[in-house]
Design an enzyme around this catalytic site. Structure first.
Site, PDB file in Angstrom:
ATOM      1  CB  SER A 134     -28.686  42.905  98.876  1.00  0.00           C
ATOM      2  OG  SER A 134     -28.761  42.911  97.465  1.00  0.00           O
ATOM      3  CE1 TYR A 147     -29.003  48.316  98.903  1.00  0.00           C
ATOM      4  CE2 TYR A 147     -28.309  46.524  97.455  1.00  0.00           C
ATOM      5  CZ  TYR A 147     -29.177  47.032  98.413  1.00  0.00           C
ATOM      6  OH  TYR A 147     -30.210  46.247  98.869  1.00  0.00           O
TER       7      TYR A 147
HETATM    8  N1  LIG Z   1     -36.712  45.729  98.070  1.00  0.00           N
HETATM    9  C1  LIG Z   1     -35.855  44.820  97.635  1.00  0.00           C
HETATM   10  O1  LIG Z   1     -36.041  44.217  96.553  1.00  0.00           O
HETATM   11  C2  LIG Z   1     -34.620  44.488  98.443  1.00  0.00           C
HETATM   12  C3  LIG Z   1     -33.760  43.496  97.957  1.00  0.00           C
HETATM   13  C4  LIG Z   1     -32.611  43.172  98.693  1.00  0.00           C
HETATM   14  C5  LIG Z   1     -32.360  43.822  99.892  1.00  0.00           C
HETATM   15  N2  LIG Z   1     -33.214  44.786 100.359  1.00  0.00           N
HETATM   16  C6  LIG Z   1     -32.875  45.442 101.646  1.00  0.00           C
HETATM   17  O2  LIG Z   1     -34.022  45.456 102.494  1.00  0.00           O
HETATM   18  C7  LIG Z   1     -33.998  46.617 103.338  1.00  0.00           C
HETATM   19  C8  LIG Z   1     -35.314  47.365 103.205  1.00  0.00           C
HETATM   20  O3  LIG Z   1     -35.449  47.771 101.854  1.00  0.00           O
HETATM   21  P1  LIG Z   1     -36.797  48.351 101.217  1.00  0.00           P
HETATM   22  O4  LIG Z   1     -36.822  47.874  99.828  1.00  0.00           O
HETATM   23  O5  LIG Z   1     -37.944  48.122 102.125  1.00  0.00           O
HETATM   24  O6  LIG Z   1     -36.403  49.926 101.172  1.00  0.00           O
HETATM   25  P2  LIG Z   1     -37.293  51.244 101.203  1.00  0.00           P
HETATM   26  O7  LIG Z   1     -38.664  50.962 100.717  1.00  0.00           O
HETATM   27  O8  LIG Z   1     -36.500  52.312 100.528  1.00  0.00           O
HETATM   28  O9  LIG Z   1     -37.375  51.575 102.779  1.00  0.00           O
HETATM   29  C9  LIG Z   1     -36.201  51.899 103.480  1.00  0.00           C
HETATM   30  C10 LIG Z   1     -36.561  52.296 104.912  1.00  0.00           C
HETATM   31  O10 LIG Z   1     -35.344  52.695 105.566  1.00  0.00           O
HETATM   32  C11 LIG Z   1     -35.502  54.014 106.120  1.00  0.00           C
HETATM   33  N3  LIG Z   1     -34.196  54.689 106.111  1.00  0.00           N
HETATM   34  C12 LIG Z   1     -33.425  55.011 105.040  1.00  0.00           C
HETATM   35  N4  LIG Z   1     -32.311  55.649 105.443  1.00  0.00           N
HETATM   36  C13 LIG Z   1     -32.386  55.731 106.804  1.00  0.00           C
HETATM   37  C14 LIG Z   1     -31.533  56.277 107.797  1.00  0.00           C
HETATM   38  N5  LIG Z   1     -30.389  56.902 107.489  1.00  0.00           N
HETATM   39  N6  LIG Z   1     -31.915  56.175 109.091  1.00  0.00           N
HETATM   40  C15 LIG Z   1     -33.078  55.556 109.433  1.00  0.00           C
HETATM   41  N7  LIG Z   1     -33.923  55.030 108.539  1.00  0.00           N
HETATM   42  C16 LIG Z   1     -33.576  55.119 107.233  1.00  0.00           C
HETATM   43  C17 LIG Z   1     -36.561  54.669 105.199  1.00  0.00           C
HETATM   44  O11 LIG Z   1     -37.241  55.758 105.825  1.00  0.00           O
HETATM   45  P3  LIG Z   1     -36.758  57.309 105.678  1.00  0.00           P
HETATM   46  O12 LIG Z   1     -36.520  57.543 104.218  1.00  0.00           O
HETATM   47  O13 LIG Z   1     -37.870  58.102 106.270  1.00  0.00           O
HETATM   48  O14 LIG Z   1     -35.513  57.406 106.501  1.00  0.00           O
HETATM   49  C18 LIG Z   1     -37.504  53.490 104.989  1.00  0.00           C
HETATM   50  O15 LIG Z   1     -38.355  53.338 106.103  1.00  0.00           O
HETATM   51  C19 LIG Z   1     -32.775  47.437 102.897  1.00  0.00           C
HETATM   52  O16 LIG Z   1     -31.692  47.193 103.774  1.00  0.00           O
HETATM   53  C20 LIG Z   1     -32.480  46.898 101.503  1.00  0.00           C
HETATM   54  O17 LIG Z   1     -31.130  47.057 101.152  1.00  0.00           O
HETATM   55  C21 LIG Z   1     -34.338  45.130  99.663  1.00  0.00           C
END
Ligand SMILES: NC(=O)c1ccc[n+]([C@@H]2O[C@H](COP(=O)([O-])OP(=O)(O)OC[C@H]3O[C@@H](n4cnc5c(N)ncnc54)[C@H](OP(=O)(O)O)[C@@H]3O)[C@@H](O)[C@H]2O)c1
Length: 224
Positions: A134, A147
């Site tokens: 991130s 985070y």
């Molecule tokens: N969206 C953004 O703008 C953004 C920006 C920078 C970085 N990121 C990074 O990109 C990645 C994906 O983010 P996202 O925005 O797609 O998040 P999201 O929509 O909240 O999805 C997160 C996924 O991770 C799973 N998860 C969470 N805790 C878990 C655990 N303990 N074990 C296994 N699975 C788990 C969730 O499913 P369950 O809840 O069912 O476990 C879900 O499938 C993350 O690492 C995030 O930090 C995102």
């Protein structure tokens, strides 16, 4: 290719699963909710290219079981994408609750260590490991607490791992997707209009290009 993706039930992880499966690759994915993965599998026509299992990546026993599940079904992995993550709270260090701190580090940092450690023996030489980082893991982002610190950890972990896996020609990236229209982003910025953000499918396309092009290991930001 045989691909392992954590956190495939929604957001960026779900878009990745869909793209890799549609391009004909074999994918093993997990999330805490096995039910939502089953729904995704049904959406994808119950394809036998997608295998899924409920798993908490931050629990070492659960992480080990998931990788052993992937190994039983795919034998070797060309690609590992550590995508699962949680946000925790937007709060100052002074006021950051200890239990939330521990949970975020457990999932975002320990989880990546466990999954990677257990997957390395089954990674193909010449493979690719992508760890979702991130912007908060690169520049100080006040009030992003655990985070931000977990993502700084991911940056360091990825650089270290890249050195250790050089002799096997495995490329390792800390990848920052930038602002993306997902539940995590909406939780972090409740007053933002999600329609102003790029969809997760754009990030998935970028990651697939990264896997195919295999630039030198390092820290990479999404760009249009
Ligand atoms: N969206 C953004 O703008 C953004 C920006 C920078 C970085 N990121 C990074 O990109 C990645 C994906 O983010 P996202 O925005 O797609 O998040 P999201 O929509 O909240 O999805 C997160 C996924 O991770 C799973 N998860 C969470 N805790 C878990 C655990 N303990 N074990 C296994 N699975 C788990 C969730 O499913 P369950 O809840 O069912 O476990 C879900 O499938 C993350 O690492 C995030 O930090 C995102």
């Amino acid at each position: 290719m045989r691909v392992v993706i954590t956190g495939g039930s929604r957001g960026i992880g779900k878009a990745l699963v869909e793209k890799f499966v549609k391009e004909g690759h074999m994918v093993c994915t997990c999330s805490r909710s096995e039910e939502s993965l089953k729904t995704l599998w049904e959406e994808l026509g119950r394809t036998d290219r997608l295998m899924f299992k409920g798993c908490d990546v931050g629990n070492r026993f659960s992480a080990k079981e998931f990788i052993s599940f992937c190994k039983d079904r795919m034998q070797e992995f060309h690609v590992l994408i550590n995508n699962a993550g949680i946000l925790g709270l937007r709060q100052s260090i002074e006021n950051y609750p200890e239990d939330v701190w521990e949970e975020v580090i457990r999932v975002n940092l320990n989880g990546v260590f466990y999954i990677t450690k257990y997957a390395i023996p089954f990674m193909k030489d010449g493979g690719v490991i992508i760890n979702l980082s991130s912007g908060a893991g690169k520049k100080p982002a006040p009030y992003w607490g655990a985070y931000a610190v977990s993502k700084f950890g991911i940056e360091g972990f990825s650089l270290l791992l890249a050195e250790e896996l050089k002799h096997r020609d495995i490329r390792v990236y800390a990848f920052n997707p930038g602002a993306t229209r997902t539940k995590m982003r909406a939780d972090a910025y409740p007053y933002e209009d999600p329609n102003t953000l790029k969809p997760p499918e754009k990030v998935a396309d970028f990651i697939i290009k990264l896997v195919n092009l295999r630039p030198p290991s390092g820290s990479i930001d999404f760009y249009e």
